[in-house]
Write a protein that holds these residues in place. Structure first.
Motif, PDB file in Angstrom:
ATOM      1  N   GLY A 105       7.570 -10.882   1.650  1.00 44.41           N
ATOM      2  CA  GLY A 105       6.814  -9.645   1.561  1.00 44.41           C
ATOM      3  C   GLY A 105       7.581  -8.404   1.167  1.00 44.41           C
ATOM      4  N   ILE A 106       8.861  -8.302   1.524  1.00 44.33           N
ATOM      5  CA  ILE A 106       9.554  -7.020   1.387  1.00 44.33           C
ATOM      6  C   ILE A 106       9.717  -6.617  -0.071  1.00 44.33           C
ATOM      7  CG2 ILE A 106      11.686  -5.747   1.837  1.00 44.33           C
ATOM      8  CD1 ILE A 106      12.022  -7.441   4.362  1.00 44.33           C
ATOM      9  N   ALA A 107      10.442  -7.436  -0.829  1.00 45.73           N
ATOM     10  CA  ALA A 107      10.680  -7.087  -2.229  1.00 45.73           C
ATOM     11  C   ALA A 107       9.423  -7.258  -3.089  1.00 45.73           C
ATOM     12  CB  ALA A 107      11.845  -7.902  -2.783  1.00 45.73           C
ATOM     13  N   PRO A 108       8.709  -8.409  -3.015  1.00 40.82           N
ATOM     14  CA  PRO A 108       7.472  -8.515  -3.793  1.00 40.82           C
ATOM     15  C   PRO A 108       6.440  -7.464  -3.424  1.00 40.82           C
ATOM     16  CG  PRO A 108       8.207 -10.690  -3.121  1.00 40.82           C
ATOM     17  CD  PRO A 108       9.069  -9.693  -2.380  1.00 40.82           C
ATOM     18  N   GLY A 109       6.272  -7.169  -2.136  1.00 45.54           N
ATOM     19  CA  GLY A 109       5.305  -6.150  -1.745  1.00 45.54           C
ATOM     20  C   GLY A 109       5.633  -4.797  -2.324  1.00 45.54           C
ATOM     21  N   THR A 110       6.909  -4.436  -2.310  1.00 47.21           N
ATOM     22  CA  THR A 110       7.330  -3.140  -2.845  1.00 47.21           C
ATOM     23  C   THR A 110       7.112  -3.066  -4.349  1.00 47.21           C
ATOM     24  OG1 THR A 110       9.003  -2.948  -1.101  1.00 47.21           O
ATOM     25  CG2 THR A 110       9.268  -1.528  -3.038  1.00 47.21           C
ATOM     26  N   VAL A 111       7.516  -4.105  -5.072  1.00 48.31           N
ATOM     27  CA  VAL A 111       7.405  -4.058  -6.534  1.00 48.31           C
ATOM     28  C   VAL A 111       5.950  -4.206  -6.982  1.00 48.31           C
ATOM     29  CG1 VAL A 111       7.748  -6.520  -7.092  1.00 48.31           C
ATOM     30  CG2 VAL A 111       8.613  -4.757  -8.641  1.00 48.31           C
ATOM     31  N   PHE A 112       5.138  -4.989  -6.256  1.00 46.39           N
ATOM     32  CA  PHE A 112       3.732  -5.099  -6.619  1.00 46.39           C
ATOM     33  C   PHE A 112       2.983  -3.801  -6.323  1.00 46.39           C
ATOM     34  CE2 PHE A 112       3.649 -10.009  -6.171  1.00 46.39           C
ATOM     35  CZ  PHE A 112       4.100 -10.124  -7.474  1.00 46.39           C
TER      36      PHE A 112
ATOM     37  N   LEU B 267      14.821  -2.682  -6.563  1.00 53.61           N
ATOM     38  CA  LEU B 267      13.905  -1.563  -6.359  1.00 53.61           C
ATOM     39  C   LEU B 267      13.899  -1.139  -4.896  1.00 53.61           C
ATOM     40  CD1 LEU B 267      11.677   0.399  -7.279  1.00 53.61           C
ATOM     41  CD2 LEU B 267      10.015  -1.436  -6.834  1.00 53.61           C
ATOM     42  N   VAL B 268      13.857  -2.110  -3.985  1.00 55.20           N
ATOM     43  CA  VAL B 268      13.886  -1.794  -2.547  1.00 55.20           C
ATOM     44  C   VAL B 268      15.106  -0.951  -2.215  1.00 55.20           C
ATOM     45  CG1 VAL B 268      14.091  -2.772  -0.233  1.00 55.20           C
ATOM     46  CG2 VAL B 268      12.567  -3.842  -1.907  1.00 55.20           C
ATOM     47  N   MET B 269      16.268  -1.376  -2.676  1.00 60.84           N
ATOM     48  CA  MET B 269      17.509  -0.677  -2.350  1.00 60.84           C
ATOM     49  C   MET B 269      17.572   0.696  -3.020  1.00 60.84           C
ATOM     50  SD  MET B 269      20.100  -3.961  -2.464  1.00 60.84           S
ATOM     51  CE  MET B 269      19.696  -5.457  -1.553  1.00 60.84           C
ATOM     52  N   GLU B 270      17.026   0.813  -4.215  1.00 58.94           N
ATOM     53  CA  GLU B 270      16.993   2.117  -4.892  1.00 58.94           C
ATOM     54  C   GLU B 270      16.098   3.103  -4.149  1.00 58.94           C
ATOM     55  OE1 GLU B 270      15.712   1.107  -8.804  1.00 58.94           O
ATOM     56  OE2 GLU B 270      17.727   0.607  -9.525  1.00 58.94           O
ATOM     57  N   LEU B 271      14.959   2.629  -3.654  1.00 58.56           N
ATOM     58  CA  LEU B 271      14.058   3.514  -2.901  1.00 58.56           C
ATOM     59  C   LEU B 271      14.697   3.944  -1.585  1.00 58.56           C
ATOM     60  CD1 LEU B 271      10.623   1.722  -3.462  1.00 58.56           C
ATOM     61  CD2 LEU B 271      11.334   3.924  -4.406  1.00 58.56           C
ATOM     62  N   ILE B 272      15.381   3.024  -0.927  1.00 56.24           N
ATOM     63  CA  ILE B 272      16.068   3.368   0.325  1.00 56.24           C
ATOM     64  C   ILE B 272      17.102   4.454   0.079  1.00 56.24           C
ATOM     65  CG2 ILE B 272      17.665   2.481   2.076  1.00 56.24           C
ATOM     66  CD1 ILE B 272      16.145  -0.215   1.801  1.00 56.24           C
ATOM     67  N   GLU B 273      17.872   4.297  -0.992  1.00 55.90           N
ATOM     68  CA  GLU B 273      18.901   5.293  -1.310  1.00 55.90           C
ATOM     69  C   GLU B 273      18.277   6.617  -1.748  1.00 55.90           C
ATOM     70  OE1 GLU B 273      22.810   5.792  -4.260  1.00 55.90           O
ATOM     71  OE2 GLU B 273      21.754   3.873  -4.109  1.00 55.90           O
ATOM     72  N   LYS B 274      17.273   6.554  -2.598  1.00 52.94           N
ATOM     73  CA  LYS B 274      16.650   7.769  -3.131  1.00 52.94           C
ATOM     74  C   LYS B 274      16.048   8.627  -2.026  1.00 52.94           C
ATOM     75  CE  LYS B 274      12.945   9.286  -6.262  1.00 52.94           C
ATOM     76  NZ  LYS B 274      11.915   8.835  -7.246  1.00 52.94           N
TER      77      LYS B 274
ATOM     78  N   GLY C 143       0.800  -1.218   0.000  1.00 56.09           N
ATOM     79  CA  GLY C 143       0.000   0.000   0.000  1.00 56.09           C
ATOM     80  C   GLY C 143       0.832   1.265   0.000  1.00 56.09           C
ATOM     81  N   ILE C 144       1.881   1.298   0.811  1.00 52.46           N
ATOM     82  CA  ILE C 144       2.696   2.514   0.881  1.00 52.46           C
ATOM     83  C   ILE C 144       3.528   2.684  -0.384  1.00 52.46           C
ATOM     84  CG2 ILE C 144       4.435   3.766   2.200  1.00 52.46           C
ATOM     85  CD1 ILE C 144       1.733   3.484   3.607  1.00 52.46           C
ATOM     86  N   SER C 145       4.024   1.571  -0.952  1.00 46.30           N
ATOM     87  CA  SER C 145       4.750   1.673  -2.223  1.00 46.30           C
ATOM     88  C   SER C 145       3.833   2.203  -3.317  1.00 46.30           C
ATOM     89  CB  SER C 145       5.308   0.298  -2.623  1.00 46.30           C
ATOM     90  OG  SER C 145       5.892   0.332  -3.912  1.00 46.30           O
ATOM     91  N   ALA C 146       2.614   1.678  -3.386  1.00 44.18           N
ATOM     92  CA  ALA C 146       1.664   2.173  -4.380  1.00 44.18           C
ATOM     93  C   ALA C 146       1.388   3.663  -4.177  1.00 44.18           C
ATOM     94  CB  ALA C 146       0.362   1.377  -4.302  1.00 44.18           C
ATOM     95  N   ALA C 147       1.195   4.076  -2.922  1.00 39.90           N
ATOM     96  CA  ALA C 147       0.923   5.487  -2.635  1.00 39.90           C
ATOM     97  C   ALA C 147       2.079   6.372  -3.066  1.00 39.90           C
ATOM     98  CB  ALA C 147       0.656   5.666  -1.143  1.00 39.90           C
TER      99      ALA C 147
ATOM    100  N   GLY D  31      13.062  -9.720   7.898  1.00 43.32           N
ATOM    101  CA  GLY D  31      13.847  -8.640   7.316  1.00 43.32           C
ATOM    102  C   GLY D  31      14.795  -9.081   6.216  1.00 43.32           C
ATOM    103  N   LEU D  32      14.490 -10.219   5.556  1.00 40.47           N
ATOM    104  CA  LEU D  32      15.294 -10.675   4.425  1.00 40.47           C
ATOM    105  C   LEU D  32      14.717 -10.103   3.136  1.00 40.47           C
ATOM    106  CD1 LEU D  32      15.776 -14.465   5.268  1.00 40.47           C
ATOM    107  CD2 LEU D  32      17.123 -12.518   6.041  1.00 40.47           C
ATOM    108  N   ILE D  33      15.554  -9.422   2.359  1.00 43.72           N
ATOM    109  CA  ILE D  33      15.119  -8.868   1.065  1.00 43.72           C
ATOM    110  C   ILE D  33      15.420  -9.920   0.010  1.00 43.72           C
ATOM    111  CG2 ILE D  33      15.147  -6.810  -0.392  1.00 43.72           C
ATOM    112  CD1 ILE D  33      16.945  -5.495   1.754  1.00 43.72           C
ATOM    113  N   ASN D  34      14.542 -10.895  -0.122  1.00 37.75           N
ATOM    114  CA  ASN D  34      14.804 -12.019  -1.006  1.00 37.75           C
ATOM    115  C   ASN D  34      14.339 -11.759  -2.432  1.00 37.75           C
ATOM    116  OD1 ASN D  34      16.077 -14.136   0.541  1.00 37.75           O
ATOM    117  ND2 ASN D  34      14.186 -14.238   1.733  1.00 37.75           N
ATOM    118  N   ALA D  35      14.994 -12.423  -3.369  1.00 35.00           N
ATOM    119  CA  ALA D  35      14.572 -12.427  -4.767  1.00 35.00           C
ATOM    120  C   ALA D  35      13.787 -13.702  -5.035  1.00 35.00           C
ATOM    121  CB  ALA D  35      15.791 -12.353  -5.686  1.00 35.00           C
TER     122      ALA D  35
END
Length: 427
Positions: A369-376, A108-115, A41-45, A73-77
């Motif tokens: 959830g972390i990476a799929p949730g962010t990209v979805f 994408l997760v890491m790019e958003l964290i940096e951005k 939800g927050i990524s979509a927003a 807290g694992l950012i899995n692919a």
């Protein structure tokens, strides 16, 4: 959260404070209303607000209250399912499309964290899928072959190299995935929320949705103290769904998962146990996972719920398991403990639903959830913006469908984990 120390444990103790939000009050309009304040939800927003859309998020409790704030807290692919099995489950087009999207999702997760300058203890040193015995070694070897065929930067490590990286000789080998990493999940979702607010999104917490209905060409979503009318609704409540979209919860079997965090380890122990700060999980059916936080706490988890008789069983098992894995630690006491629900679909893959015209959402992250949730979340934003159509989504369109014997399966998983941990590590 909500005065429950076992809901978010270490993550709530160490995360930066949540952005200031309040409950929805009164009636308002938006371009998009998003239900659920987790990764999706927050990524979509955030992605919608960056494109100038007027977005309102309605979260029933607090930002990151569900799986987003409780996980390891694992950012899995990728997903649990073996890469070659996805085309068979979803068809060639959707199978390969989903693999490509989720394989690149940690980036994408890491790019958003940096951005957005999100302080969330990001570690970019990969993850280790550790093999237990010959069967586990075959599993990770097959997984390595299948990912390499798709160009993924994965490396199969032998038992000696695995022992150097993990600090134990318990494993027959491991699969190192350099696309992946670790982070503090509650800090990450709160950071995303701050970025979304700064970009123009509006976030309301304590605003559980009670219903929704057509309002001319739009939809009106109601809470106890207000309403939002918008052309689009994004449903991002997943395993914690209640109310109008309880069908999302009903199509998932809840698998309880707990985490325990030690006190910060002394420097000599940190130099031996996970010196590279990779995240770890093993190949057991009732798996274990562990990683180090920024302060040097060892976060150790497995299947089970820390409630009723389960708490004593699982804590006792964890102490025995850590003694076997890392005898140099000596007696272990835990600083924090917490648990939550993993929503498992019957094929261990997420699903895309169109609940009604312009009412859409993803469901079933199956412990990823972390990476799929962010990209979805970004994908749903692209759909609403018209940048992609439904035929270009990474998943086919499906209707929610409850699995057979769901309540019995949930009881079995919780009770089964207790039985396994009563005897586990004793012999």
């Amino acid at each position: 959260m909500l005065n429950d120390p076992r809901s978010h444990g270490l993550w709530e103790k160490t995360a930066p404070s949540a952005p200031v939000t309040g409950a929805l009050s009164g009636d308002c309009r938006a371009d998009v209303v998003i239900v659920g304040g987790g990764f999706t939800g927050i990524s979509a927003a955030l992605h919608l607000a960056e494109k100038g859309r007027h977005v309102i998020v309605l979260e029933g409790a607090e930002i990151g209250f569900g799986g987003a704030g409780r996980n390891v807290g694992l950012i899995n692919a990728g997903m649990w399912v073996m890469p070659d099995d996805l085309p068979g489950e979803l068809g060639e087009v959707h199978g390969e499309r989903l693999l490509d999207m989720l394989g690149n999702a940690p980036r994408l997760v890491m790019e958003l964290i940096e951005k957005h300058g999100i302080a969330c203890e990001l570690e970019r040193n990969g993850t280790l899928h550790c093999a237990v015995g010959e069967a586990g070694l075959k599993e990770i070897t097959d997984r390595a072959v299948q990912w390499r065929r798709r160009g993924a930067p994965v490396t199969l490590l032998d038992a000696t190299e695995t022992a150097k990286r993990v600090g134990t000789r318990a494993y027959a080998g491991s699969l190192l995935d350099m696309r992946a990493g670790t982070l503090q999940p509650l800090a990450y979702v709160r950071g995303l929320a701050r970025a979304a607010l700064a970009t123009g999104a509006i976030l309301h917490t304590g605003s559980r949705v009670t219903g929704y209905a057509r309002s001319g060409a739009d939809w009106t979503v109601r809470t106890a103290s207000g309403s939002v009318t918008a052309p689009w609704i994004i449903v991002s409540t997943d395993a914690y769904s209640t109310g109008p979209w309880e069908s999302v919860r009903q199509e998932q079997v809840h698998l309880p998962y707990f985490n325990l965090a030690t006190h910060p380890l002394p420097p000599d122990m940190r130099a031996v146990i996970l010196p590279g700060r990779e995240g770890v999980w093993d190949t057991k059916e009732i798996l274990s996972s562990f990683r180090m936080d920024q302060a040097g706490r060892l976060v150790f988890g497995s299947v089970g719920a820390l409630r009723n008789s389960g708490r004593a069983v699982h804590v006792s098992w964890a102490k025995r398991a850590l003694k076997r894995l890392f005898p140099m630690l000596g007696p272990v006491e835990f600083e924090c403990e917490w648990f939550g629900k993993i929503g498992m679909t019957d094929n261990a893959l997420p699903r895309f639903h169109r609940f009604a015209e312009n009412v859409v959402g993803f469901s079933g992250y199956n412990g990823r959830g972390i990476a799929p949730g962010t990209v979805f979340g970004r994908t749903l934003a692209q759909l609403v913006l018209g940048d992609i159509g439904e035929t270009e989504l990474p998943l086919p369109l499906t209707d929610p469908k409850a699995p057979a014997l769901r309540p019995l399966k949930e009881l079995y998983y919780e009770a089964g984990a207790q039985i396994a941990h009563v005897v586990g590590e004793r012999f």
